[in-house]
Design a protein around this motif. Structure first.
Motif, PDB file in Angstrom:
ATOM      1  N   SER A   1       0.839  -1.206   0.000  1.00  0.00           N
ATOM      2  CA  SER A   1       0.000   0.000   0.000  1.00  0.00           C
ATOM      3  C   SER A   1       0.870   1.252   0.000  1.00  0.00           C
ATOM      4  O   SER A   1       2.007   1.240   0.488  1.00  0.00           O
TER       5      SER A   1
ATOM      6  N   THR B   1       0.440   3.771   1.813  1.00  0.00           N
ATOM      7  CA  THR B   1       0.628   4.160   3.220  1.00  0.00           C
ATOM      8  C   THR B   1       1.862   3.484   3.799  1.00  0.00           C
ATOM      9  O   THR B   1       2.645   4.107   4.518  1.00  0.00           O
TER      10      THR B   1
ATOM     11  N   GLN C   1       4.890   5.197   2.309  1.00  0.00           N
ATOM     12  CA  GLN C   1       5.021   6.533   2.888  1.00  0.00           C
ATOM     13  C   GLN C   1       5.632   6.452   4.290  1.00  0.00           C
ATOM     14  O   GLN C   1       6.540   7.219   4.617  1.00  0.00           O
ATOM     15  N   LYS C   2       5.187   5.525   5.108  1.00  0.00           N
ATOM     16  CA  LYS C   2       5.756   5.358   6.454  1.00  0.00           C
ATOM     17  C   LYS C   2       7.231   4.963   6.385  1.00  0.00           C
ATOM     18  O   LYS C   2       8.044   5.451   7.161  1.00  0.00           O
TER      19      LYS C   2
END
Length: 89
Positions: free
Chosen positions: A77, A79, A82-83
């Motif tokens: 994902s 997300t 990004q993390k």
């Protein structure tokens, strides 16, 4: 990125490289995006910090190395990516 409609979702620097998560039109080539980012950031940095860069770089207008690594998100994902990027550096 703004001038071409690319979106920087995440960005983080490390001591010798930078991580980007960028959204872009699927008709754009990654190599062209990287080239544009390298050209525009080199120009900006040499305009803003010429005295410092002249001390560090023997040739004017050089900042980035020739290569780069790029990959698509695929099964992970955005997300998660990004993390990962935000925890670099």
């Amino acid at each position: 990125c703004n001038s071409k409609g690319y979106g920087i979702i995440a960005m983080e620097t490390d001591k010798d490289h930078i991580h980007f998560l960028i959204s872009y039109d699927s008709t754009d080539r990654v190599c062209d995006i990287v080239k544009l980012i390298k050209q525009q950031t080199t120009h900006y940095l040499w305009q803003k910090y010429p005295n410092f860069l002249f001390k560090c770089y023997w040739k004017h207008k050089i900042f980035w190395s020739d290569g780069y690594f790029a990959c698509s998100i695929g099964e992970v994902s955005s997300t998660t990516i990004q993390k990962y990027i935000e925890n670099q550096g």
